[in-house]
Design an enzyme around this catalytic site. Structure first.
Site, short mmCIF file in Angstrom:
data_model
loop_
_atom_site.label_atom_id
_atom_site.label_comp_id
_atom_site.label_asym_id
_atom_site.label_seq_id
_atom_site.Cartn_x
_atom_site.Cartn_y
_atom_site.Cartn_z
N ARG A 1 63.87 46.87 60.54
CA ARG A 1 62.79 45.66 60.70
C ARG A 1 62.89 44.84 62.09
O ARG A 1 61.47 45.01 62.96
CB ARG A 1 63.31 44.38 60.10
CG ARG A 1 62.64 44.54 58.80
CD ARG A 1 62.95 44.05 58.14
NE ARG A 1 64.03 44.31 57.83
CZ ARG A 1 65.05 45.04 56.72
NH1 ARG A 1 63.50 45.95 56.29
NH2 ARG A 1 66.09 46.07 56.63
N LYS B 1 78.37 59.64 76.96
CA LYS B 1 78.97 60.46 77.83
C LYS B 1 79.42 59.65 78.39
O LYS B 1 80.61 59.71 79.17
CB LYS B 1 78.35 60.90 78.53
CG LYS B 1 76.90 62.18 77.99
CD LYS B 1 75.98 62.76 79.14
CE LYS B 1 74.66 63.39 79.05
NZ LYS B 1 74.09 63.26 80.37
N ARG C 1 69.99 45.37 70.58
CA ARG C 1 71.50 45.77 69.82
C ARG C 1 72.53 46.15 69.84
O ARG C 1 72.26 47.92 69.74
CB ARG C 1 70.63 45.91 68.25
CG ARG C 1 71.34 46.16 66.98
CD ARG C 1 70.95 47.15 66.00
NE ARG C 1 70.28 45.76 65.23
CZ ARG C 1 69.82 45.26 64.28
NH1 ARG C 1 70.28 46.17 63.47
NH2 ARG C 1 69.11 44.05 63.64
N HIS D 1 71.98 36.85 65.89
CA HIS D 1 70.99 37.65 65.66
C HIS D 1 69.86 36.38 65.77
O HIS D 1 69.91 35.59 65.20
CB HIS D 1 71.40 37.76 63.89
CG HIS D 1 70.12 39.36 64.22
ND1 HIS D 1 68.96 39.50 65.02
CD2 HIS D 1 69.82 40.34 62.96
CE1 HIS D 1 67.80 40.11 64.36
NE2 HIS D 1 68.57 40.98 63.47
C1 NCD Z 1 69.85 42.10 59.58
C2 NCD Z 1 71.27 42.80 60.56
O1 NCD Z 1 70.99 43.48 61.15
O2 NCD Z 1 71.87 41.90 61.41
N1 NCD Z 1 69.17 42.77 59.18
C3 NCD Z 1 67.87 42.34 60.37
O3 NCD Z 1 68.00 42.71 61.53
N2 NCD Z 1 67.04 42.09 59.41
C4 NCD Z 1 70.64 41.86 58.19
C5 NCD Z 1 71.54 43.10 57.84
O4 NCD Z 1 71.73 44.54 58.37
O5 NCD Z 1 72.09 42.85 56.63
#
Ligand code: NCD
Length: 399
Positions: free
Chosen positions: A54, A84, A105, A133
């Site tokens: 997502r 690397k 991320r 997040h």
């Molecule tokens: C979440 C995450 O990556 O923290 N997912 C997301 O981005 N919708 C929740 C999860 O992975 O449980």
């Protein structure tokens, strides 16, 4: 100076509302198939060191729908120079010349903050370890605003893995900004980290409510247990402790936010909890909920959220994922300064930092990267306690 989003605390309530107002306009235009080309000349880079469906794809869809272009590294850990041994800082110093905005991320707590300190272009966190997040929180809050018409005064239950789940760590601050009442439902091993609770109290004046407080007031009909496990029933080789589960007075809530156990972040035998938390939210539970209680989940789900409620009109988690596109479109446009809407960011000041101490969180980015100065902010009103500037973990330092 670029505007970064690495923590939900970077945004004021007014700024979040501005993003949501623009997301409303954008969503309307998308529904009417109108072209939006606010980012025609812009390039967005997505750098995902951890798996994602997502977050990455809705960001990419958002940028394409804004008329911009995307360069994507979907498995950065394995396919970029990280494999690397290149440091995050070096990678960012390179990518900043290839893109106008970077979505990151990363598996280390605090990585987004470190990246932002080393970038000439906006860094937007798509999740850093089990820390935060923030853009998921924007989707969560936006869903509440759309589906409930307001956030202030709502009673929200947060259930599941509140310790390792980063979405909840941002969400609680977001809910506090809007004046919602937060309740937590989690076994002790998965409770909200203490430093999060403390910050909620000191910076937002918000105290999380725990179900235990309700016990005396509840009659049997109000109470539904996370799982119908009886004392002493064996699960594999373990015996469940009676107090592992707390009752959920489901009728009380306007929204239930469920999270999966973050198995990938847990070592050892705690994985047994996944079986214990199965079908935390199911048809039986929803039968006792109000007609307009909504169920939210950041997804992906495991067994904590039963498929048997997907058709219930109160199940809002797929809408919540869909809103990710207009919300992220609005965020990108505002951070890139291509709209009239200007927002103020509220960054942590580093002037109170002390140096020469190591962060106590073994997953903090400062443990991984060479040449990163450890920094801390004094936690007000708590003696000898300092908060890591990057990952927010607290450390007691004896003078
Ligand atoms: C979440 C995450 O990556 O923290 N997912 C997301 O981005 N919708 C929740 C999860 O992975 O449980």
């Amino acid at each position: 100076m670029p505007k970064h989003l690495v923590s939900i605390n970077d945004l004021s309530k007014a700024s979040i509302e501005k993003i949501f107002d623009l997301a409303d306009d954008i969503d309307e235009k998308l529904k009417n198939h109108q072209t939006i080309d606010l980012c025609r000349d812009k390039i967005m880079a997505t750098m995902f060191y951890e798996p994602s469906t997502r977050t990455r794809m809705s960001f990419e869809s958002a940028m394409y729908r804004l008329g911009g272009k995307v360069i994507s590294s979907a498995d950065t850990k394995a396919t970029s120079s990280a494999a690397k041994g290149e440091s995050l800082i070096d990678t960012i110093k390179v990518i900043q010349h290839y893109a106008d905005v970077v979505i990151l991320r990363h598996f280390n707590d605090g990585s987004a903050k470190l990246a932002s300190e080393n970038s000439l272009v906006p860094i937007i966190s798509g999740g850093d370890g089990s820390h935060e997040h923030p853009t998921q929180t924007l989707c969560d809050l936006y869903t509440l605003r759309r589906e409930k018409g307001k956030i202030k005064g709502l009673n929200i239950a947060l259930c599941g893995d509140l310790r390792y789940g980063r979405t909840v760590h941002s969400l609680v601050y977001g809910l506090a900004k809007f004046g919602a009442t937060i309740f937590t439902v989690a076994p002790d091993d998965f409770a909200l980290p203490e430093h999060v609770e403390r910050r909620l109290k000191s910076e937002y004046g918000t105290e999380v409510k725990k179900f235990k407080k309700f016990d005396e007031q509840l009659s049997a009909k109000d109470v539904i247990f996370m799982k119908n496990l009886k004392k002493g029933k064996a699960v594999k080789d373990d015996v469940i402790e009676e107090n592992l589960f707390q009752p959920i007075p489901i009728e009380y809530f306007d929204a239930i936010y469920v999270t999966r156990i973050q198995m990938e972040r847990i070592e050892g035998t705690k994985s047994r909890h996944e079986s214990l938390m199965s079908y935390l939210v199911n048809k039986e539970l929803l039968e006792k909920a109000k007609n307009d209680t909504i169920v939210l989940h950041p997804l992906p789900r495991r067994s904590e959220l039963s498929y048997d409620i997907d058709k219930d009109k109160r199940a809002a988690y797929f809408k919540q994922a869909a809103y990710g596109v207009p919300v992220r479109m609005a965020l990108i446009a505002i951070l890139l300064g291509v709209t009239e809407d200007k927002i103020k960011m509220t960054f942590d000041k580093s002037k109170d930092c002390i140096l020469d101490e190591k962060c106590s969180n073994h997953n903090c980015i400062t443990q991984e990267q060479e040449n990163v100065q450890h920094k801390f902010i004094k936690v007000e009103d708590v003696e000898n306690t300092y908060r890591c500037f990057y990952c927010d973990s607290e450390k007691i330092v004896q003078n």
